[in-house]
Each structure stands twice: as structure tokens, then as C-alpha cells.
Design an enzyme around this catalytic site. Structure first.
Site, PDB file in Angstrom:
ATOM      1  N   GLY A  46      40.099  37.873  55.730  1.00  0.00           N
ATOM      2  CA  GLY A  46      39.145  38.549  54.865  1.00  0.00           C
ATOM      3  C   GLY A  46      38.261  37.530  54.178  1.00  0.00           C
ATOM      4  O   GLY A  46      38.638  36.354  54.053  1.00  0.00           O
ATOM      5  N   GLN A  51      32.466  34.005  48.076  1.00  0.00           N
ATOM      6  CA  GLN A  51      33.104  32.829  48.683  1.00  0.00           C
ATOM      7  C   GLN A  51      32.144  32.024  49.544  1.00  0.00           C
ATOM      8  O   GLN A  51      32.448  30.887  49.902  1.00  0.00           O
ATOM      9  CB  GLN A  51      34.316  33.246  49.519  1.00  0.00           C
ATOM     10  CG  GLN A  51      35.456  33.840  48.689  1.00  0.00           C
ATOM     11  CD  GLN A  51      36.639  34.182  49.573  1.00  0.00           C
ATOM     12  OE1 GLN A  51      36.680  35.259  50.143  1.00  0.00           O
ATOM     13  NE2 GLN A  51      37.573  33.265  49.708  1.00  0.00           N
ATOM     14  N   CYS A  98      44.380  32.010  49.543  1.00  0.00           N
ATOM     15  CA  CYS A  98      42.942  32.293  49.479  1.00  0.00           C
ATOM     16  C   CYS A  98      42.178  31.084  49.994  1.00  0.00           C
ATOM     17  O   CYS A  98      42.504  29.948  49.632  1.00  0.00           O
ATOM     18  CB  CYS A  98      42.552  32.583  48.036  1.00  0.00           C
ATOM     19  SG  CYS A  98      40.796  32.915  47.833  1.00  0.00           S
ATOM     20  N   LEU A  99      41.170  31.333  50.809  1.00  0.00           N
ATOM     21  CA  LEU A  99      40.365  30.245  51.368  1.00  0.00           C
ATOM     22  C   LEU A  99      39.653  29.461  50.263  1.00  0.00           C
ATOM     23  O   LEU A  99      39.309  28.301  50.458  1.00  0.00           O
ATOM     24  CB  LEU A  99      39.331  30.809  52.353  1.00  0.00           C
ATOM     25  CG  LEU A  99      39.921  31.473  53.609  1.00  0.00           C
ATOM     26  CD1 LEU A  99      38.840  32.225  54.370  1.00  0.00           C
ATOM     27  CD2 LEU A  99      40.581  30.444  54.513  1.00  0.00           C
ATOM     28  N   HIS A 140      42.627  42.119  47.301  1.00  0.00           N
ATOM     29  CA  HIS A 140      42.293  40.703  47.116  1.00  0.00           C
ATOM     30  C   HIS A 140      40.769  40.506  47.203  1.00  0.00           C
ATOM     31  O   HIS A 140      40.171  39.822  46.361  1.00  0.00           O
ATOM     32  CB  HIS A 140      43.028  39.879  48.190  1.00  0.00           C
ATOM     33  CG  HIS A 140      42.763  38.415  48.158  1.00  0.00           C
ATOM     34  ND1 HIS A 140      43.730  37.483  47.836  1.00  0.00           N
ATOM     35  CD2 HIS A 140      41.640  37.694  48.427  1.00  0.00           C
ATOM     36  CE1 HIS A 140      43.201  36.264  47.905  1.00  0.00           C
ATOM     37  NE2 HIS A 140      41.929  36.368  48.262  1.00  0.00           N
ATOM     38  N   GLU A 141      40.146  41.122  48.215  1.00  0.00           N
ATOM     39  CA  GLU A 141      38.698  40.918  48.411  1.00  0.00           C
ATOM     40  C   GLU A 141      37.881  41.613  47.325  1.00  0.00           C
ATOM     41  O   GLU A 141      36.876  41.069  46.856  1.00  0.00           O
ATOM     42  CB  GLU A 141      38.259  41.419  49.792  1.00  0.00           C
ATOM     43  CG  GLU A 141      38.923  40.728  50.977  1.00  0.00           C
ATOM     44  CD  GLU A 141      38.901  39.217  50.937  1.00  0.00           C
ATOM     45  OE1 GLU A 141      38.039  38.626  50.267  1.00  0.00           O
ATOM     46  OE2 GLU A 141      39.774  38.607  51.576  1.00  0.00           O
ATOM     47  N   HIS A 144      37.713  39.568  44.319  1.00  0.00           N
ATOM     48  CA  HIS A 144      36.724  38.479  44.404  1.00  0.00           C
ATOM     49  C   HIS A 144      35.365  38.942  43.874  1.00  0.00           C
ATOM     50  O   HIS A 144      34.622  38.160  43.281  1.00  0.00           O
ATOM     51  CB  HIS A 144      36.530  38.044  45.863  1.00  0.00           C
ATOM     52  CG  HIS A 144      37.455  36.946  46.314  1.00  0.00           C
ATOM     53  ND1 HIS A 144      37.521  35.732  45.703  1.00  0.00           N
ATOM     54  CD2 HIS A 144      38.331  36.893  47.351  1.00  0.00           C
ATOM     55  CE1 HIS A 144      38.411  34.961  46.337  1.00  0.00           C
ATOM     56  NE2 HIS A 144      38.922  35.651  47.338  1.00  0.00           N
TER      57      HIS A 144
HETATM   58 NI    NI Z   1      40.419  34.972  48.683  1.00  0.00          NI
END
Ligand code: NI
Length: 177
Positions: A46, A51, A98-99, A140-141, A144
Site C-alpha cells: 500500500g 509518502q 511502513c515504507l 494504515h493508508e 497517512h
Molecule cells: Ni505506511
């Protein structure tokens, strides 16, 4: 299409509330295509627009729901202005990464099931009912988009290195979102 840079903490854009998308422009289509490519390349399951340094309410998810198939086909979700419209009282605890927070993993409680509404890339209304990992990724997304990171909600956060030293944890947290 091109791969965009994934920004990481402490970049302050990750902490901003992202703006609603009001127009389904060619620029938006390009952003979505770039986000899909960037997510696949990372790899992650995702990605939210902040991000990639774009403070707009856009998320992409590509995830294969576990099924009886040996290799379930991943399904791609593109959601504009997503909102959680209902959710279970029940929560599930699991590990996520998380990236934008590389090198860490945390244990987070998330609603077990939920319904999300939003628009697809062409502006058509969509509704998704999700459970388990898809429900977790959606939460989670969407977080963000509100400047919230999983580390804000985690019961515990570990360095991935430490975790990998524990053989019994092998395979955990292999998916970054
Ligand atoms: Ni993330």
C-alpha cells in the site's frame, strides 16, 4: 510512468492532513500510475500520496487476500478521498511496518472489519468491505492522509534488526505499507 521517491520520517509532510481531491485531472491519473509503480518497486502492499510528497487524499493498495488458491491473485485498489464509514468494535492485533519508517515494525490494534467509501480514479463512487489484512492496510493508508503513522498507535515498536535475530519471528512483518 515513473518511480517517485518515498519520503521518510522526519519529513513533515507525513504529519500534515492531506487535501481532498476535487478534480480528476490528467495530473491525478499520472500521480496514481506513479504511485502504483512506486509501491510495486518498493515493494509494498500500500502507498498513500503524502509518502511521495503529494499532500492529497489518494491511496493505492495491491494485496492478495488469502484464499484456497495456492497463489491468490493480487487485487489492485485505487481510492480517492477514502473514508471509513463503519467498522467493527472488535479489533485485531498484528505487526505492521511502513515504507516511510524504514527499519522498524510495530504491533498495532486495528478494527477487524470495516467499510470504506471513496471514489475510483475516474471519480465514480466505490465502497469496499474489508476484513483482516485488507482492513488493516486500509486503516494504515487512511491514517497517512491524516498525518498519522502506525508508530503513533503501536503498543510496541521494534527495530527490524532485533526482530530478525529472533528466529521464531522469521517471516513476520514482511509486508511494508
Ligand atoms: Ni505506511
Amino acid at each position: 510512468m515513473s518511480i517517485r521517491e518515498i519520503i521518510t520520517l522526519p519529513n513533515s509532510i507525513l504529519r500534515k492532513k492531506a487535501r481532498k481531491v476535487r478534480a480528476f485531472t490528467p495530473e491525478l491519473q499520472m500521480l496514481i500510475d506513479d504511485m502504483i509503480e512506486t509501491m510495486r518497486e518498493a515493494p509494498g502492499v500500500g502507498l498513500a500520496a503524502p509518502q511521495v510528497n503529494v499532500s492529497q487524499r489518494v491511496i493505492v493498495i495491491e494485496f492478495a487476500e488469502p484464499s484456497d488458491d495456492e497463489e491468490p491473485a493480487p487485487k489492485l485498489y485505487v481510492l480517492i478521498n477514502p473514508e471509513i464509514v463503519r467498522h467493527s468494535k472488535e479489533t485485531t492485533t498484528d505487526q505492521e511496518g511502513c515504507l516511510s519508517v524504514p527499519g522498524y515494525v510495530g504491533e498495532v490494534d486495528r478494527f477487524s472489519t470495516l467499510t470504506v467509501k471513496g471514489r475510483n480514479r475516474h471519480g465514480k463512487p466505490v465502497r469496499i468491505k474489508a476484513k483482516d489484512w485488507l482492513a488493516r492496510i486500509l486503516q494504515h493508508e487512511i491514517d497517512h492522509l491524516d498525518g498519522v503513522l502506525y508508530i503513533d498507535r503501536a503498543n510496541q515498536v521494534w527495530r527490524l534488526e532485533e526482530l530478525e535475530q529472533q528466529a521464531n519471528e522469521a517471516g513476520a512483518a514482511s509486508e511494508a505499507i
